[in-house]
Design a protein around this motif. Structure first.
Motif: not given
Length: 127
Positions: A32-33, A97-102, A105-109, A114-115
């Motif tokens: 997770h990111a 927050a956490a998410v399994v990214p694509g 290296w992904s760092i969603p903003d 986020y899930d």
């Protein structure tokens, strides 16, 4: 299903420091990111910082860059937000927050990226 629990909030004087922790359970943490967001009363959550799955990449909002540091310890299933040189305008409820990214290296903003979300912890900075 990932559960996130924040801790470390509180009351601090301007110029002081706090370290927030986000303990995760129920999933494979290193997949997770992780992100931190904050919310002012009556406002939508806003992005603060995010870190990639293995901690090799991070991103910050302009308002906190140079003062806040996001990190993670995958062995402890925990993400952190070190907040230095705090200002009264940093007063808000902080949520992780956490998410399994694509990608690794992904760092969603974005909020919708986020899930999973924690319940939040209050940070109050007095002037």
């Amino acid at each position: 299903q990932v559960q996130l629990v924040e801790s470390g909030g509180g009351l601090v004087q301007a110029g002081g420091s706090l370290r927030l922790s986000c303990a995760a359970s129920g999933g494979i943490f290193s997949q997770h990111a992780m992100g931190w967001f904050r919310q002012y009363p009556g406002k939508e959550r806003e992005f603060v910082a995010a870190v990639s799955r293995l901690g090799s990449a991070s991103k910050y909002a302009d308002s906190v860059r140079g003062r806040f540091t996001i990190s993670r310890d995958n062995a402890k299933n925990t993400a952190y937000l070190q907040m230095n040189t705090l200002k009264p305008e940093d007063t808000a409820v902080y949520s992780c927050a956490a998410v399994v990214p694509g990608s690794i290296w992904s760092i969603p903003d974005g909020l919708n990226d986020y899930d999973y979300w924690g319940q939040g912890t209050q940070v109050t900075v007095s002037s």
